[in-house]
Motif scaffolding. Structure first.
Motif, PDB file in Angstrom:
ATOM      1  N   TYR A  26      27.480  27.977  46.970  1.00  0.00           N
ATOM      2  CA  TYR A  26      28.856  27.642  46.586  1.00  0.00           C
ATOM      3  C   TYR A  26      28.879  26.997  45.207  1.00  0.00           C
ATOM      4  O   TYR A  26      29.717  27.335  44.374  1.00  0.00           O
ATOM      5  CB  TYR A  26      29.472  26.705  47.628  1.00  0.00           C
ATOM      6  CG  TYR A  26      30.864  26.251  47.265  1.00  0.00           C
ATOM      7  CD1 TYR A  26      31.959  27.034  47.596  1.00  0.00           C
ATOM      8  CD2 TYR A  26      31.088  25.054  46.598  1.00  0.00           C
ATOM      9  CE1 TYR A  26      33.243  26.632  47.263  1.00  0.00           C
ATOM     10  CE2 TYR A  26      32.360  24.651  46.258  1.00  0.00           C
ATOM     11  CZ  TYR A  26      33.433  25.442  46.597  1.00  0.00           C
ATOM     12  OH  TYR A  26      34.698  25.054  46.263  1.00  0.00           O
ATOM     13  N   ASN A  30      30.680  28.470  41.987  1.00  0.00           N
ATOM     14  CA  ASN A  30      31.767  27.646  41.470  1.00  0.00           C
ATOM     15  C   ASN A  30      31.589  27.336  39.987  1.00  0.00           C
ATOM     16  O   ASN A  30      32.565  27.047  39.287  1.00  0.00           O
ATOM     17  CB  ASN A  30      31.876  26.346  42.268  1.00  0.00           C
ATOM     18  CG  ASN A  30      33.167  25.626  42.028  1.00  0.00           C
ATOM     19  OD1 ASN A  30      34.183  26.230  41.721  1.00  0.00           O
ATOM     20  ND2 ASN A  30      33.139  24.312  42.177  1.00  0.00           N
ATOM     21  N   VAL A  33      33.299  30.599  38.452  1.00  0.00           N
ATOM     22  CA  VAL A  33      34.603  31.057  38.953  1.00  0.00           C
ATOM     23  C   VAL A  33      35.587  29.890  38.878  1.00  0.00           C
ATOM     24  O   VAL A  33      35.214  28.750  39.167  1.00  0.00           O
ATOM     25  CB  VAL A  33      34.453  31.553  40.420  1.00  0.00           C
ATOM     26  CG1 VAL A  33      35.783  31.934  41.006  1.00  0.00           C
ATOM     27  CG2 VAL A  33      33.488  32.716  40.480  1.00  0.00           C
ATOM     28  N   ASP A  37      40.415  29.778  42.482  1.00  0.00           N
ATOM     29  CA  ASP A  37      39.930  30.974  43.176  1.00  0.00           C
ATOM     30  C   ASP A  37      38.905  30.619  44.247  1.00  0.00           C
ATOM     31  O   ASP A  37      38.848  31.251  45.305  1.00  0.00           O
ATOM     32  CB  ASP A  37      39.316  31.956  42.179  1.00  0.00           C
ATOM     33  CG  ASP A  37      40.347  32.560  41.247  1.00  0.00           C
ATOM     34  OD1 ASP A  37      41.546  32.521  41.604  1.00  0.00           O
ATOM     35  OD2 ASP A  37      39.955  33.050  40.171  1.00  0.00           O
ATOM     36  N   MET A  38      38.091  29.610  43.992  1.00  0.00           N
ATOM     37  CA  MET A  38      37.110  29.179  44.996  1.00  0.00           C
ATOM     38  C   MET A  38      37.800  28.563  46.205  1.00  0.00           C
ATOM     39  O   MET A  38      37.358  28.746  47.336  1.00  0.00           O
ATOM     40  CB  MET A  38      36.122  28.182  44.387  1.00  0.00           C
ATOM     41  CG  MET A  38      35.115  28.800  43.462  1.00  0.00           C
ATOM     42  SD  MET A  38      34.106  30.077  44.255  1.00  0.00           S
ATOM     43  CE  MET A  38      33.136  29.116  45.371  1.00  0.00           C
ATOM     44  N   VAL A  40      40.757  29.386  47.357  1.00  0.00           N
ATOM     45  CA  VAL A  40      41.294  30.515  48.128  1.00  0.00           C
ATOM     46  C   VAL A  40      40.162  31.243  48.854  1.00  0.00           C
ATOM     47  O   VAL A  40      40.294  31.621  50.021  1.00  0.00           O
ATOM     48  CB  VAL A  40      42.075  31.477  47.213  1.00  0.00           C
ATOM     49  CG1 VAL A  40      42.445  32.749  47.946  1.00  0.00           C
ATOM     50  CG2 VAL A  40      43.311  30.805  46.680  1.00  0.00           C
ATOM     51  N   ALA A  41      39.035  31.405  48.170  1.00  0.00           N
ATOM     52  CA  ALA A  41      37.903  32.126  48.757  1.00  0.00           C
ATOM     53  C   ALA A  41      37.300  31.381  49.943  1.00  0.00           C
ATOM     54  O   ALA A  41      36.758  32.010  50.853  1.00  0.00           O
ATOM     55  CB  ALA A  41      36.831  32.364  47.698  1.00  0.00           C
ATOM     56  N   THR A  42      37.371  30.077  49.975  1.00  0.00           N
ATOM     57  CA  THR A  42      36.829  29.340  51.116  1.00  0.00           C
ATOM     58  C   THR A  42      37.867  29.151  52.222  1.00  0.00           C
ATOM     59  O   THR A  42      37.503  29.112  53.397  1.00  0.00           O
ATOM     60  CB  THR A  42      36.299  27.962  50.688  1.00  0.00           C
ATOM     61  OG1 THR A  42      37.327  27.250  50.008  1.00  0.00           O
ATOM     62  CG2 THR A  42      35.098  28.108  49.790  1.00  0.00           C
ATOM     63  N   ARG A  43      39.134  29.052  51.864  1.00  0.00           N
ATOM     64  CA  ARG A  43      40.159  28.854  52.894  1.00  0.00           C
ATOM     65  C   ARG A  43      40.481  30.131  53.664  1.00  0.00           C
ATOM     66  O   ARG A  43      40.903  30.065  54.816  1.00  0.00           O
ATOM     67  CB  ARG A  43      41.434  28.292  52.262  1.00  0.00           C
ATOM     68  CG  ARG A  43      41.273  26.851  51.876  1.00  0.00           C
ATOM     69  CD  ARG A  43      42.558  26.270  51.382  1.00  0.00           C
ATOM     70  NE  ARG A  43      42.371  24.866  51.027  1.00  0.00           N
ATOM     71  CZ  ARG A  43      43.287  24.131  50.443  1.00  0.00           C
ATOM     72  NH1 ARG A  43      44.455  24.663  50.155  1.00  0.00           N
ATOM     73  NH2 ARG A  43      43.046  22.883  50.154  1.00  0.00           N
ATOM     74  N   THR A  44      40.286  31.274  53.048  1.00  0.00           N
ATOM     75  CA  THR A  44      40.585  32.531  53.738  1.00  0.00           C
ATOM     76  C   THR A  44      39.662  32.760  54.935  1.00  0.00           C
ATOM     77  O   THR A  44      40.152  32.991  56.050  1.00  0.00           O
ATOM     78  CB  THR A  44      40.524  33.706  52.746  1.00  0.00           C
ATOM     79  OG1 THR A  44      41.455  33.453  51.692  1.00  0.00           O
ATOM     80  CG2 THR A  44      40.842  35.011  53.420  1.00  0.00           C
TER      81      THR A  44
END
Length: 75
Positions: A26, A30, A33, A37-38, A40-44
């Motif tokens: 991560y 990170n 990026v 965006d990170m 969103v990428a972890t919460r999805t």
């Protein structure tokens, strides 16, 4: 294989290594990026995981909530 040995020490070591790999991965991603965006990428995937947990335990939770005299383990 790593899972053939069922001692707790082996399982605990596997969890520690997995957590370390995820944390380092991560942080490396990170660095390149944008932070939004990170997030969103972890919460999805987390939202998907939470939905699965709710689906699995919703029936038991509902039955425990509507019982007139719940067992001690229902809390």
């Amino acid at each position: 294989m790593i899972y053939n040995d069922n001692r707790p020490e082996r399982i605990r070591g596997t969890i520690y290594i997995s957590a370390l790999v995820l944390l380092v991965g991560y942080q490396l991603i990170n660095a390149f990026v944008p932070n939004a965006d990170m997030i969103v990428a972890t919460r999805t995937p987390a939202a998907g995981f939470y939905a699965v947990v709710l689906d699995v335990y919703a029936g038991d939770a509902w039955r425990a909530a509507v019982k007139l005299e719940p067992r001690r383990s229902d809390s």
